[in-house]
Motif scaffolding. Structure first.
Motif, mmCIF file in Angstrom:
data_model
loop_
_atom_site.group_PDB
_atom_site.id
_atom_site.type_symbol
_atom_site.label_atom_id
_atom_site.label_comp_id
_atom_site.label_asym_id
_atom_site.label_seq_id
_atom_site.Cartn_x
_atom_site.Cartn_y
_atom_site.Cartn_z
ATOM 1 N N UNK A 104 -38.299 16.942 -32.432
ATOM 2 C CA UNK A 104 -38.660 18.353 -32.603
ATOM 3 C C UNK A 104 -39.805 18.745 -31.682
ATOM 4 N N UNK A 105 -40.860 17.924 -31.632
ATOM 5 C CA UNK A 105 -42.003 18.268 -30.779
ATOM 6 C C UNK A 105 -41.597 18.293 -29.305
ATOM 7 N N UNK A 106 -40.715 17.370 -28.898
ATOM 8 C CA UNK A 106 -40.271 17.323 -27.500
ATOM 9 C C UNK A 106 -39.456 18.566 -27.138
ATOM 10 N N UNK A 107 -38.518 18.932 -28.005
ATOM 11 C CA UNK A 107 -37.645 20.082 -27.722
ATOM 12 C C UNK A 107 -38.436 21.391 -27.749
ATOM 13 N N UNK A 151 -30.961 28.898 -31.423
ATOM 14 C CA UNK A 151 -30.486 27.853 -30.519
ATOM 15 C C UNK A 151 -31.503 26.727 -30.309
ATOM 16 N N UNK A 152 -32.782 27.058 -30.306
ATOM 17 C CA UNK A 152 -33.785 25.999 -30.146
ATOM 18 C C UNK A 152 -33.790 25.074 -31.358
ATOM 19 N N UNK A 153 -33.698 25.650 -32.554
ATOM 20 C CA UNK A 153 -33.661 24.827 -33.774
ATOM 21 C C UNK A 153 -32.362 24.034 -33.863
ATOM 22 N N UNK A 266 -26.748 23.846 -24.774
ATOM 23 C CA UNK A 266 -27.701 24.399 -25.744
ATOM 24 C C UNK A 266 -28.754 25.237 -25.036
ATOM 25 N N UNK A 267 -29.257 24.744 -23.914
ATOM 26 C CA UNK A 267 -30.276 25.483 -23.158
ATOM 27 C C UNK A 267 -29.685 26.767 -22.575
ATOM 28 N N UNK A 268 -28.461 26.667 -22.075
ATOM 29 C CA UNK A 268 -27.802 27.847 -21.501
ATOM 30 C C UNK A 268 -27.620 28.936 -22.553
ATOM 31 N N UNK A 269 -27.167 28.554 -23.754
ATOM 32 C CA UNK A 269 -26.972 29.523 -24.832
ATOM 33 C C UNK A 269 -28.297 30.150 -25.253
ATOM 34 N N UNK A 270 -29.353 29.338 -25.262
ATOM 35 C CA UNK A 270 -30.674 29.848 -25.632
ATOM 36 C C UNK A 270 -31.164 30.881 -24.620
ATOM 37 N N UNK A 271 -30.972 30.602 -23.324
ATOM 38 C CA UNK A 271 -31.405 31.541 -22.286
ATOM 39 C C UNK A 271 -30.592 32.832 -22.334
#
Length: 285
Positions: A104-107, A151-153, A266-271
């Motif tokens: 969690x802390x890393x992400x 998306x981050x969670x 996941x990163x793409x969806x978050x952006x």
């Protein structure tokens, strides 16, 4: 003056020979245990090496895929995003290897670093020369503003399951080596060495050098000699079961490859989520 091989019949042994026999049984027993353990240690070390090579290869592949996302779809921020991406995968590697950190802390640290870039390069591309203080302010308020929605969670949840199993397997394999090394050098008690001499070498004092002890006698002596480590048996069986469970989990619901290669999406969806809510985010900021 014999202390171990005491017999009524005439004997060719001396006290000095008894001492030599005790040294011999200690040496032979240590060599026997080390020989038996070698194959097991070799197998476990092989698994550790194979596992580390596999996840390091997967990490490199996943990191390259993630970097290529920025280079192809988000070129305005690709150069600046390289360092946060590298830090994310370094943190993941350290976590799997047992470092005192969390997924969690890393992400979330990664998304903290990503938000100022998304805000200034994609949502408000006309903004130029934002101060360091302003960028830091954006980074620190990412959690409150929540620009990436769920998306981050979700990424934390998905990665935590698979990386936990990998971390536990890595630690468990290393623990196995430690246990074997500890038991391998367990000292023989005085009673044990005397019993071994009586079983193996006392017949030599009567010239009976070719007679081997019966299986039952041998087992009883060795049970006494290994009493201090035999208590590990139940725990060792449980340890093996745990290894089987972890490997099955990693091949099923906690597949490491799927989790790592899924980071890019996941990163793409978050952006994309942040871009769709750009006007609202700008007003909130």
């Amino acid at each position: 003056d014999l202390q171990i091989c005491q017999q009524r019949a005439p004997t060719c042994c001396t006290k000095k020979m008894e001492e030599s026999y005790q040294a011999a049984v200690r040496r032979e027993r240590t060599q026997s245990i080390q020989a038996l353990n070698f194959e097991l240690k070799y197998m476990i070390v092989g698994h550790i090496t194979a596992f580390q090579e596999a996840f390091e290869s997967l990490l490199r592949f996943a990191e390259n895929r993630t970097s290529s996302l920025f280079e192809t779809a988000y070129r305005p921020m690709a150069k600046e995003a390289a360092e946060p991406v590298k830090e994310l995968f370094t943190d993941i590697s350290l976590y799997i290897l047992g470092a005192e950190t969390t997924v969690e802390s890393a992400v979330l640290r990664f998304f903290d670093s990503l938000f100022p870039l998304v805000y200034s390069r994609l949502i408000n591309p006309g903004i130029t020369d934002l101060s360091e203080d302003y960028m830091e302010c954006l980074r620190l308020t990412r959690q409150d503003i929540n620009p990436f929605g769920r998306y981050s969670k979700n990424m934390v949840t998905e990665l935590s399951k698979s990386l936990w199993a990998s971390r536990m397997l890595s630690q468990a394999l290393s623990l196995g080596i430690e246990v074997i090394n500890t038991t391998e050098h367990a000292a023989l008690t005085k009673e044990c060495s005397r019993a071994l001499v009586k079983m193996q070498y006392c017949p030599h004092c009567q010239g009976l050098t070719l007679i081997r002890p019966c299986v039952g006698y041998c087992l009883n002596v060795m049970r006494g000699c290994l009493a201090s480590v035999s208590e590990l048996d139940a725990q060792w069986r449980e340890y093996i079961s745990t290894l089987e469970y972890l490997t099955n989990e990693m091949a099923a619901s906690h597949d490491l490859e799927i989790a790592l290669t899924g980071i890019r999406n996941s990163i793409n969806e978050a952006i994309l989520h942040a871009q769709l809510n750009g006007p609202q985010l700008s007003a909130t900021v």
